[in-house]
Design an enzyme around this catalytic site. Structure first.
Site, mmCIF file in Angstrom:
data_model
loop_
_atom_site.group_PDB
_atom_site.id
_atom_site.type_symbol
_atom_site.label_atom_id
_atom_site.label_comp_id
_atom_site.label_asym_id
_atom_site.label_seq_id
_atom_site.Cartn_x
_atom_site.Cartn_y
_atom_site.Cartn_z
ATOM 1 N N ALA A 135 0.870 -1.178 0.000
ATOM 2 C CA ALA A 135 0.000 0.000 0.000
ATOM 3 C C ALA A 135 0.905 1.225 0.000
ATOM 4 C CB ALA A 135 -0.887 -0.005 1.241
ATOM 5 N N LYS A 168 9.868 -13.658 4.694
ATOM 6 C CA LYS A 168 9.572 -12.279 4.290
ATOM 7 C C LYS A 168 10.740 -11.365 4.656
ATOM 8 C CE LYS A 168 6.540 -8.670 3.538
ATOM 9 N NZ LYS A 168 5.851 -7.663 4.327
ATOM 10 N N SER A 224 9.359 0.092 0.082
ATOM 11 C CA SER A 224 9.116 1.182 1.033
ATOM 12 C C SER A 224 10.423 1.766 1.577
ATOM 13 C CB SER A 224 8.211 0.702 2.168
ATOM 14 O OG SER A 224 8.848 -0.304 2.912
ATOM 15 N N ARG A 236 13.646 10.174 4.873
ATOM 16 C CA ARG A 236 13.111 9.771 6.182
ATOM 17 C C ARG A 236 14.009 8.705 6.810
ATOM 18 N NH1 ARG A 236 7.725 10.122 3.403
ATOM 19 N NH2 ARG A 236 8.077 8.031 2.619
ATOM 20 N N LEU A 268 15.240 5.182 8.065
ATOM 21 C CA LEU A 268 15.001 3.878 7.420
ATOM 22 C C LEU A 268 14.794 2.793 8.479
ATOM 23 C CD1 LEU A 268 17.892 4.014 4.757
ATOM 24 C CD2 LEU A 268 15.554 4.895 4.553
HETATM 25 N N1 LIG Z 1 3.370 0.074 2.997
HETATM 26 C C1 LIG Z 1 3.535 -1.196 2.679
HETATM 27 O O1 LIG Z 1 3.274 -1.603 1.537
HETATM 28 C C2 LIG Z 1 4.007 -2.200 3.704
HETATM 29 C C3 LIG Z 1 3.926 -3.563 3.371
HETATM 30 C C4 LIG Z 1 4.331 -4.498 4.326
HETATM 31 C C5 LIG Z 1 4.782 -4.068 5.558
HETATM 32 N N2 LIG Z 1 4.851 -2.734 5.842
HETATM 33 C C6 LIG Z 1 5.322 -2.346 7.170
HETATM 34 O O2 LIG Z 1 4.221 -1.775 7.879
HETATM 35 C C7 LIG Z 1 4.691 -0.789 8.811
HETATM 36 C C8 LIG Z 1 3.926 0.519 8.559
HETATM 37 O O3 LIG Z 1 4.319 0.983 7.270
HETATM 38 P P1 LIG Z 1 3.526 2.078 6.441
HETATM 39 O O4 LIG Z 1 4.017 1.972 5.043
HETATM 40 O O5 LIG Z 1 2.062 2.015 6.700
HETATM 41 O O6 LIG Z 1 4.121 3.411 7.101
HETATM 42 P P2 LIG Z 1 3.568 4.904 6.968
HETATM 43 O O7 LIG Z 1 2.729 5.040 5.749
HETATM 44 O O8 LIG Z 1 4.731 5.802 7.148
HETATM 45 O O9 LIG Z 1 2.575 5.034 8.212
HETATM 46 C C9 LIG Z 1 2.994 5.285 9.513
HETATM 47 C C10 LIG Z 1 1.928 6.135 10.162
HETATM 48 O O10 LIG Z 1 2.244 6.289 11.539
HETATM 49 C C11 LIG Z 1 2.026 7.642 11.884
HETATM 50 N N3 LIG Z 1 2.808 7.981 13.064
HETATM 51 C C12 LIG Z 1 4.130 8.262 13.170
HETATM 52 N N4 LIG Z 1 4.455 8.531 14.432
HETATM 53 C C13 LIG Z 1 3.310 8.427 15.153
HETATM 54 C C14 LIG Z 1 2.993 8.623 16.511
HETATM 55 N N5 LIG Z 1 3.912 8.997 17.399
HETATM 56 N N6 LIG Z 1 1.730 8.443 16.905
HETATM 57 C C15 LIG Z 1 0.770 8.077 16.028
HETATM 58 N N7 LIG Z 1 0.994 7.897 14.711
HETATM 59 C C16 LIG Z 1 2.256 8.078 14.282
HETATM 60 C C17 LIG Z 1 2.473 8.402 10.655
HETATM 61 O O11 LIG Z 1 1.976 9.706 10.733
HETATM 62 P P3 LIG Z 1 2.360 10.858 9.668
HETATM 63 O O12 LIG Z 1 1.268 10.726 8.655
HETATM 64 O O13 LIG Z 1 2.309 12.093 10.458
HETATM 65 O O14 LIG Z 1 3.727 10.526 9.131
HETATM 66 C C18 LIG Z 1 1.821 7.558 9.574
HETATM 67 O O15 LIG Z 1 0.464 7.902 9.420
HETATM 68 C C19 LIG Z 1 6.206 -0.702 8.576
HETATM 69 O O16 LIG Z 1 6.884 -1.523 9.495
HETATM 70 C C20 LIG Z 1 6.385 -1.245 7.167
HETATM 71 O O17 LIG Z 1 7.666 -1.795 6.962
HETATM 72 C C21 LIG Z 1 4.473 -1.794 4.937
#
Ligand SMILES: NC(=O)c1ccc[n+]([C@@H]2O[C@H](COP(=O)([O-])OP(=O)(O)OC[C@H]3O[C@@H](n4cnc5c(N)ncnc54)[C@H](OP(=O)(O)O)[C@@H]3O)[C@@H](O)[C@H]2O)c1
Length: 298
Positions: free
Chosen positions: A129, A180, A249, A258, A260
């Site tokens: 996503a 994974k 990502s 950002r 990593l």
């Molecule tokens: N995206 C993918 O396709 C994918 C697939 C598999 C696994 N993952 C894993 O899933 C996890 C999440 O990834 P993501 O891609 O969803 O990340 P992301 O889009 O960066 O989402 C993180 C969210 O957390 C919020 N956040 C940050 N600090 C916070 C705090 N102190 N309190 C509350 N909310 C806070 C961020 O807010 P802001 O909007 O203000 O930045 C953002 O909305 C990661 O470990 C990633 O490796 C992701």
């Protein structure tokens, strides 16, 4: 939890993954409490031609929470767990299940110090996503999670029942998580070169990738993940068969300057390797480079 009613659910970290989970729950009338860092009126998920709008508000202050919930989906990046600890303190009671939607194999160890109450369940997130420039999130695959086959996981499976996110309780969770992780570890190479999947067409990068994967495989096996000899080549084949412009990502984070998630995706291999006396010469070069890249350009 009242057995007659749906569990109360909160999503902490309404980013790419958090928005997807919130959307699939909202679609079936179980809109979760949304807890984030940035104030917004609503969230939006794009799935093909469909646009799902999840009404807010996004709470941004844990002081606004006056009672725990049954289930928390924690979807902040692994680098943001500590900063999100106040949400966990406000939302969890002894019976709360905290489902950690993060990459890696260390969700329990990393979240537990910031979550004194509740039962923590790691999840493998299988769907990609991506945040879009207009603030919406694009879902790029079928929503699917794997969880360990354990009692607390059933709370999550029940909460997701009837949604279009498929939840699997996996007896071989450790094996799936490490497989994974190997894939994620290799994707770290893209963050270093700032290139997409096309780079795996190079013979030198293919050799490096296979060598790195063999090293990761040895550590995974020492950790108890029963992965076969074919896994490194299968992972390389998948990168080579991907569209040349497919990113990851950790590359997106690098391009945006950002922090990593290098430690949970790559550092873990050298740390666990060291604990098992397994040499990790490729990790020993890659990990400091990723760590330095994560610090920014200065
Ligand atoms: N995206 C993918 O396709 C994918 C697939 C598999 C696994 N993952 C894993 O899933 C996890 C999440 O990834 P993501 O891609 O969803 O990340 P992301 O889009 O960066 O989402 C993180 C969210 O957390 C919020 N956040 C940050 N600090 C916070 C705090 N102190 N309190 C509350 N909310 C806070 C961020 O807010 P802001 O909007 O203000 O930045 C953002 O909305 C990661 O470990 C990633 O490796 C992701």
């Amino acid at each position: 939890m009242n057995p007659e009613s749906s569990p109360s659910v909160a999503v902490v970290g309404p980013g790419a993954i958090g928005t997807t989970i919130a959307a699939v729950l909202h679609e079936v009338g179980r809109t979760p409490l949304l807890c984030g860092r940035t104030s917004r009126g609503h969230l939006a998920l794009r799935d093909g031609d469909r646009l799902i709008t999840i009404p807010g508000p996004i709470r941004t202050n844990p002081i606004q929470i006056d009672h725990p919930v049954d289930l928390v989906f924690l979807a902040v990046k692994a680098t943001q767990i500590e900063a999100a600890a106040a949400w966990l303190a406000a939302l969890t009671g002894p019976e709360t299940v905290v489902c950690v939607l993060q990459n890696g194999v260390e969700q329990l160890e990393r979240v537990a110090p910031h979550c004194p109450r509740g039962r923590i369940v790691p999840a493998i997130v299988w769907f990609p996503a991506q945040a879009q420039p207009d603030g919406s999130v694009r879902l790029r695959g079928d929503a699917r999670l794997s969880l360990p086959d354990a009692p607390a996981s059933r709370v999550i499976a029940e909460a997701m029942q009837g949604t279009r996110c498929f939840v699997e309780l996996a007896a071989d969770f450790k094996c799936l998580a490490w497989r994974k992780l190997l894939q994620n570890a290799v994707a770290g190479l893209m963050a270093l070169t700032q290139r997409r999947s096309g780079m795996f067409g190079r013979s030198d990068i293919s050799r490096l990738t296979l060598g790195y994967l063999q090293e990761c495989l040895a550590v995974a096996r020492a950790e108890g993940a029963e992965l076969g000899d074919e896994v490194p080549q299968a992972i390389l084949d998948k990168f080579q068969a991907s569209p040349a412009d497919m990113g990851t990502s950790i590359l997106t984070d690098r391009e945006a300057g950002r922090p990593l998630e290098w430690d949970i995706r790559n550092g873990v291999v050298s740390r666990r390797g060291q604990a098992h006396n397994i040499p990790t010469p490729i990790s020993d070069v890659l990990v400091p480079l990723l760590a330095a890249a994560s610090d920014g350009p200065g």
